[in-house]
Scaffold this active site. Sequence first.
Site: not given
Ligand code: SF4
Length: 500
Positions: A22, A50, A125-126, A263, A269, A310, A372-373, A409, A468, A471
Amino acid sequence: MTDFETYTSIEHELEHEVQHECGVFGIYAPQPVEAAQIAYYGLYALQHRGQQGCGIVINDDGLFYEHRDLGLISQVFTPEVIGKLPMGQIAVAHTRYSSAKSDHRANCQPIIVQHIKGHTALAHNGKLTNSRELRDELELQGSIFHTTSDTEVISYLITKERLTAPSIEEALNRAMHRLKGSFSLVLMSSSKLVAARDENGIHPLCYGQCTDGTYIVASESCALEACSADFIREIEPGEIVVFSAEGVHSIKDHCNKQPKATCIFEYVYTARPDSQIDGLGVHDSRLRAGACLARRHPADADVVIGVPDSGLDAAIGFARESGIPFEIGFLKNKYIGRTFISPTQAMRQNQVRIKLNPISSAVRGKRVVMVDDSIVRGTTCKRIVSLLRHAGATEVHVRLSSPKFLNPCYYGTDIYSKENLIACKYDTEGIREYIGADSVGYLDLEDLPEIVGVKDCAGFGGSCNGYCCGCFDGVYPTELPKDTGKRPYETKLSEREAKQ
Ligand code: SF4
């Protein structure tokens, strides 16, 4: 394979394998302005966040006027629709990504709630990590939900607090004690615009001002520029910012409670390269990722190309660092909407080329580095490598400007489980074989600080201080959801929608 399955698989091939969930946008003006027009431009700049649905709610002298629907901004907000929306002093707007399983109109935002003290409109968003518990609690207390979205949960919590709180911002302030996970939101009452970001600041949110004094809040700074607003600053993790006739004021009760954890995938990306997040240009971070990749995984090659969109910036970074010339390797047709369905199987298979076609003269007879990303399932990458070979590339060396995706994620990017992650199934050699490349190289976890210009990697325990990287490294800034399953009705709803 049924027609639907064929169509769905093609959709997956046409789209990037990861989608975000979003973009939010808000307006507060000192006097009535063409709020629908402004929101339209803002949403247009946030379309990449989105593409499934969008909505705008305008506040005209305390009355709310809304339009929400499934589709791209340009499809939903035709000149006729925009023309019917009134001028207004305040507005909130939203562009939404959803999985096919929850792709229905009711989940489009902003969500309006009317209550004894007035009414509010919320765009978010989130993703909350405790939304199931909150929803159960609210339902047991009598709340009736109309959607499956977290946004309605947040909206009801705020409404509940508003019944006893002296103001909308205080209601939000109280509700934020209950909200876990990620949220960047804009909230509108009859007289105020309120913006807030979760305590870790996982997804971005910033604001700026136009020359006529109108304030704009947006998920990304590129949306401020689309409305000719000058960037003022990011909203801090945990901060609530209130825009009203009294001016702009900030509530910081939730600030500095948790380590900041933006993030990092926003830089890789999600965000547009012309945006800046937390003072750092997205384009610059991608250039750095490409340069880092060139040092970590050099290749003997004749040309560097990027997968649009990206992968392009990182490809330029790779080319500059390696000295290998950069070329535009693909033509991406940006005008294919998600309803593009051709009538025959043969034509359907041709759609990947309609969307993304190699420029033969750039790659024919050459050893190609393709940047690529990321790779998620690997199906898209495999298809693109094959297209390059058909176009005459003699070698294809795939380079990814992020580390391997190894974990889900929980904060709004649709990497839901390890099941579909190719890096959980194969080692690098297995991935190379699956996608048909001559070599594959990823960034390492230890490269992540460099792409965001961080030197101290102590952080909250993850790969990069202040970010963060869950992932990639499996270290998350919050508690994880206890229950991610669907209720029986939601499962049936998803199944029905998948058949339609
Ligand atoms: S887990 Fe990955 S995609 Fe999700 S917020 Fe953390 S860094 Fe971003």
